[in-house]
Design a protein around this motif. Structure first.
Motif, PDB file in Angstrom:
ATOM      1  N   PHE A   1       0.853  -1.189   0.000  1.00  0.00           N
ATOM      2  CA  PHE A   1       0.000   0.000   0.000  1.00  0.00           C
ATOM      3  C   PHE A   1       0.886   1.236   0.000  1.00  0.00           C
ATOM      4  CE2 PHE A   1       0.501  -1.529   4.286  1.00  0.00           C
ATOM      5  CZ  PHE A   1       0.639  -0.424   5.119  1.00  0.00           C
ATOM      6  N   SER A   2       0.451   2.256  -0.754  1.00  0.00           N
ATOM      7  CA  SER A   2       1.298   3.437  -0.932  1.00  0.00           C
ATOM      8  C   SER A   2       0.468   4.684  -1.144  1.00  0.00           C
ATOM      9  CB  SER A   2       2.237   3.240  -2.128  1.00  0.00           C
ATOM     10  OG  SER A   2       1.497   3.209  -3.347  1.00  0.00           O
ATOM     11  N   ILE A   3       1.145   5.819  -0.966  1.00  0.00           N
ATOM     12  CA  ILE A   3       0.576   7.114  -1.311  1.00  0.00           C
ATOM     13  C   ILE A   3       1.641   7.908  -2.052  1.00  0.00           C
ATOM     14  CG2 ILE A   3       1.119   7.932   1.044  1.00  0.00           C
ATOM     15  CD1 ILE A   3      -1.083  10.077   0.632  1.00  0.00           C
ATOM     16  N   VAL A   4       1.264   8.503  -3.162  1.00  0.00           N
ATOM     17  CA  VAL A   4       2.105   9.480  -3.855  1.00  0.00           C
ATOM     18  C   VAL A   4       1.375  10.810  -3.721  1.00  0.00           C
ATOM     19  CG1 VAL A   4       3.137   7.846  -5.465  1.00  0.00           C
ATOM     20  CG2 VAL A   4       1.031   8.985  -6.100  1.00  0.00           C
TER      21      VAL A   4
ATOM     22  N   GLY B   1      -7.134  12.215  -5.941  1.00  0.00           N
ATOM     23  CA  GLY B   1      -7.744  13.534  -5.915  1.00  0.00           C
ATOM     24  C   GLY B   1      -6.691  14.575  -6.231  1.00  0.00           C
ATOM     25  N   ASP B   2      -6.964  15.810  -5.883  1.00  0.00           N
ATOM     26  CA  ASP B   2      -6.057  16.904  -6.186  1.00  0.00           C
ATOM     27  C   ASP B   2      -4.731  16.718  -5.435  1.00  0.00           C
ATOM     28  OD1 ASP B   2      -4.982  19.253  -7.086  1.00  0.00           O
ATOM     29  OD2 ASP B   2      -6.082  20.541  -5.700  1.00  0.00           O
ATOM     30  N   GLY B   3      -3.694  16.373  -6.170  1.00  0.00           N
ATOM     31  CA  GLY B   3      -2.372  16.271  -5.578  1.00  0.00           C
ATOM     32  C   GLY B   3      -2.051  14.990  -4.859  1.00  0.00           C
ATOM     33  N   TYR B   4      -2.849  13.940  -5.035  1.00  0.00           N
ATOM     34  CA  TYR B   4      -2.522  12.677  -4.368  1.00  0.00           C
ATOM     35  C   TYR B   4      -3.127  11.488  -5.104  1.00  0.00           C
ATOM     36  CZ  TYR B   4      -7.308  12.341  -2.526  1.00  0.00           C
ATOM     37  OH  TYR B   4      -8.677  12.228  -2.415  1.00  0.00           O
ATOM     38  N   ALA B   5      -2.519  10.324  -4.872  1.00  0.00           N
ATOM     39  CA  ALA B   5      -3.068   9.044  -5.324  1.00  0.00           C
ATOM     40  C   ALA B   5      -2.669   7.996  -4.301  1.00  0.00           C
ATOM     41  CB  ALA B   5      -2.537   8.674  -6.706  1.00  0.00           C
ATOM     42  N   ILE B   6      -3.634   7.165  -3.912  1.00  0.00           N
ATOM     43  CA  ILE B   6      -3.429   6.134  -2.897  1.00  0.00           C
ATOM     44  C   ILE B   6      -3.860   4.810  -3.496  1.00  0.00           C
ATOM     45  CG2 ILE B   6      -4.166   5.318  -0.616  1.00  0.00           C
ATOM     46  CD1 ILE B   6      -4.750   8.348   0.001  1.00  0.00           C
ATOM     47  N   GLN B   7      -3.065   3.753  -3.278  1.00  0.00           N
ATOM     48  CA  GLN B   7      -3.383   2.465  -3.878  1.00  0.00           C
ATOM     49  C   GLN B   7      -2.805   1.331  -3.031  1.00  0.00           C
ATOM     50  OE1 GLN B   7      -2.111   4.971  -6.261  1.00  0.00           O
ATOM     51  NE2 GLN B   7      -0.304   4.885  -4.927  1.00  0.00           N
ATOM     52  N   GLY B   8      -3.441   0.168  -3.169  1.00  0.00           N
ATOM     53  CA  GLY B   8      -2.941  -0.995  -2.453  1.00  0.00           C
ATOM     54  C   GLY B   8      -3.532  -2.270  -3.007  1.00  0.00           C
ATOM     55  N   ASN B   9      -2.825  -3.372  -2.782  1.00  0.00           N
ATOM     56  CA  ASN B   9      -3.304  -4.682  -3.217  1.00  0.00           C
ATOM     57  C   ASN B   9      -2.970  -5.707  -2.151  1.00  0.00           C
ATOM     58  OD1 ASN B   9      -0.653  -6.270  -4.203  1.00  0.00           O
ATOM     59  ND2 ASN B   9      -0.469  -4.096  -4.707  1.00  0.00           N
ATOM     60  N   MET B  10      -3.728  -6.795  -2.142  1.00  0.00           N
ATOM     61  CA  MET B  10      -3.604  -7.833  -1.131  1.00  0.00           C
ATOM     62  C   MET B  10      -3.726  -7.221   0.271  1.00  0.00           C
ATOM     63  SD  MET B  10      -0.881 -11.033  -0.988  1.00  0.00           S
ATOM     64  CE  MET B  10      -0.972 -11.350  -2.748  1.00  0.00           C
ATOM     65  N   LEU B  11      -4.712  -6.339   0.409  1.00  0.00           N
ATOM     66  CA  LEU B  11      -4.901  -5.603   1.656  1.00  0.00           C
ATOM     67  C   LEU B  11      -5.913  -6.275   2.569  1.00  0.00           C
ATOM     68  CD1 LEU B  11      -5.053  -1.933   0.310  1.00  0.00           C
ATOM     69  CD2 LEU B  11      -3.050  -3.264   1.023  1.00  0.00           C
TER      70      LEU B  11
END
Length: 281
Positions: A3-6, A110-120
């Protein structure tokens, strides 16, 4: 399995990635960022070529959404298993989750971010990360905002297989060591039972050793304080021609040189000096 956030700072001056996973050395594979250009996280059967490709596209002015589309369109590998998040110097962030990624898998942006994850552990992981990001203090330094979002995902269960590694990469023009690079923070926990917590500990150390002091908190080296500092430096074996030089010499040994200001002392440096000399005495 990750899981991550950019994300981008509120003023647009910093870009970064925070990531955690049940995977050895996740920081070597997932994150990439370039000051004034963007940040990317590639995960789930990660295509590491996404990192230079995304930054190259962002560097020519391509928006994050179109960058993600181009990455997927140009991938000859198992796209249905891929996951990627991208943010640029302005505009919306973008995330992609292939339909064959292991459950739970998905993302939010959204504005200025992206959050994603797998096998959570569940959707709450990315939902809580988004909530923490949006509720965070926009004026707080980006490394700490990213870490708070990562902590929220970790508390929500994170990677359902367990914990192993975490990483934080933040870039901003001239914010690197001594102002000679753009890498503000590049911290990695490669193999640990509680990697997100350990990442937080290292970030605190990083701030102490590599960031400049807040000018508003500096104390004048005069009077009783100057006498105390001189005495403690003598105890530490640092006796120079003047107090500033002695303090600078000691700070260099302690890796605190970034916090030295002539004629003044940072309270954090003072606390470290007191701790060191008290322990030695």
């Amino acid at each position: 399995m990750t899981f991550s956030i950019v994300a981008r700072s509120a003023d647009g001056q910093a870009l970064g990635v925070a990531v955690a996973s049940k995977f050895l050395g996740v920081g070597a594979a997932v994150p990439a960022a370039l000051a004034d250009v963007g940040a990317v996280a590639t995960q789930s059967y990660a295509n590491l070529a996404y990192r230079p490709q995304a930054l190259a596209l962002l560097g020519t002015g391509v928006a994050a959404t179109e960058t993600v589309s181009a990455l997927i369109a140009g991938d000859a590998g198992p796209v249905d298993h891929r996951q990627v998040g991208v943010v640029g110097p302005d505009g919306l962030g973008a995330t992609f989750t292939g339909k064959a990624c292991h459950d739970w898998a998905g993302g939010r942006s959204g504005d200025g971010y992206a959050i994603q994850g797998n096998m959570l552990a569940g959707e709450a992981v990315v939902a809580d990360m988004e909530e923490a990001w949006l509720a965070g203090d926009a004026d707080r330094p980006l490394p700490y905002r990213l870490l708070e979002a990562l902590r929220a995902g970790d508390r929500a269960g994170g990677d359902r297989r367990g914990r192993q590694s975490a990483a934080l990469l933040v870039v901003s023009k001239g914010r690197g060591y001594g102002g000679t690079s753009d890498v503000w923070a590049d911290l990695r926990i490669d193999d640990h039972t509680d990697p997100v917590a350990e990442l937080g500990r290292l970030l605190e150390m990083h701030s102490l050793y590599f960031e400049s002091p807040d000018p508003e908190t500096l104390l004048p080296l005069t009077g009783a304080l100057a006498d105390e500092v001189a005495e403690r430096l003598t105890q530490a074996g640092q006796v120079g021609p003047d107090l500033d030089e002695s303090l600078a010499s000691w700070a260099g040994i302690e890796n605190l040189e970034m916090r030295i200001v002539a004629g003044k002392i940072d309270p954090l440096v003072l606390a470290q000096l007191r701790s060191t000399t008290t322990a030695a005495g």
